[in-house]
Design a protein around this motif. Structure first.
Motif: not given
Length: 330
Positions: A172-174, A53-57, A189-191, A210-213
């Motif tokens: 997406s989520g919380t 996410t923009p703030t966390h992994i 955000s990416w899974a 691995a990488g996503s974005g």
């Protein structure tokens, strides 16, 4: 060129040995692992999900390695570097459910201070986990036509692995830490999923990256691996653009120094020239007699170029993900 699977196939034959018709790769999870059977301690089953996410992994693992269950929930704050986590090694194996076939049934884990639920929905996969002081509820959306790398790796008739590497799933989520909610923002955000079912050698090493974005107007997924597939005739290398997979045939060449993990890593092979620049190393060390291993999972950013056959190079930069070195005796 590695062999492509053209339709549904069973991983094993009736006697529990590897079905040779299953060896190869596909762009969808076409392999049925429901008849894997008893492995005399060698069967390994797991679901590993990572959400950036923009703030966390965020990371979660549900696994059964026949004689034990090994689970983990882990969260990293990208701004402060603070981490939260709980892990559990349950011997003998109990308190876990792993779906016999990917996306056909739920997976879950229950252990001290840890609860994980992985459920299928019409929109994708719902990921929920709770540890003391932390909870998250995330949807990993599965867009129509989204491709992933499904691969069967043959070491022998009795040792083999089916893996699905599914990258760049919109998430997406919380995430709730304490009393503070941190949104898992859609579009940013990416899974990523590592789905594994197989029967492994006792002593083995591997690399996985691995990488996503988003980069240059495209959704990018970088998927690379090394060591564990060498000599098998298949490899777990692929590049994804806007949900479409380009298979990278053959092994990739990795240049890095785990003792100097902050230095840039280099991964090259069959049209891919990628550099990985780490900012955090998640280290795991295990020594439980028969179960012993070390993992250095470095998080950072991918950049470079990928040139599809007969097409112009695709440049990418700022793709958040990881590269790891693992050695397990399990």
């Amino acid at each position: 060129m590695e062999r492509a699977l053209t339709g549904p196939v069973a991983l094993t034959r009736h006697d529990g040995t590897l079905n040779p018709d299953a060896v190869g790769w596909a762009a969808q999870p076409v392999v049925d692992t429901s008849d894997l059977g008893a492995g005399r301690g060698r069967n390994k089953r797991w679901e590993y999900w990572n959400v950036t996410t923009p703030t966390h992994i965020i990371g979660l693992t549900v696994s059964s390695i026949d004689y034990a269950c090994v689970h983990e929930v882990w969260v990293y704050d990208r701004q402060t570097g603070q981490t939260w986590g709980e892990s559990a090694t349950v011997i003998p194996a109990r308190g876990a459910v792993l779906a016999p076939v990917l996306e056909q049934g739920r997976s879950m884990a229950r252990a001290k201070n840890l609860a994980i639920d992985i459920d299928q929905t019409p929109e994708g996969t719902r990921l929920r986990a709770q540890i003391p002081g932390l909870f998250f509820d995330v949807l990993a959306e599965l867009p129509e036509g989204h491709e992933r790398l499904a691969l069967v790796v043959p070491w022998s008739e009795t040792r083999f692995q089916y893996t699905v590497k599914d990258l760049a799933r919109p998430a997406s989520g919380t995430l709730r830490i304490g009393s503070v909610d941190h949104p898992v923002l859609a579009g940013e955000s990416w899974a990523v999923l590592d789905h594994g079912r197989g029967r492994w050698p006792y002593d083995i090493s591997w690399n996985w990256g691995a990488g996503s974005g988003c980069s240059n107007g495209h959704v990018i997924g970088v998927q690379v691996g090394a060591q564990w597939t060498a000599g098998t005739g298949v490899s777990e290398n692929a590049f994804f653009v806007d949900g479409r997979m380009h298979k990278i045939h053959g092994e990739t060449d990795w240049e890095y120094d785990i003792e100097n993990w902050r230095a840039p890593w280099r991964v090259r092979g069959s049209g891919l020239d990628a550099t990985f620049e780490p900012f955090h190393n998640k280290t795991t060390r295990t020594n439980l007699l028969i179960l012993k291993g070390h993992t250095d999972q470095c998080f950072g950013f991918w950049r470079g170029t990928f040139t599809p056959e007969g097409a112009a190079p695709i440049e990418f930069d700022g793709i958040l993900g990881w590269a790891e070195e693992v050695h397990n005796r399990w």
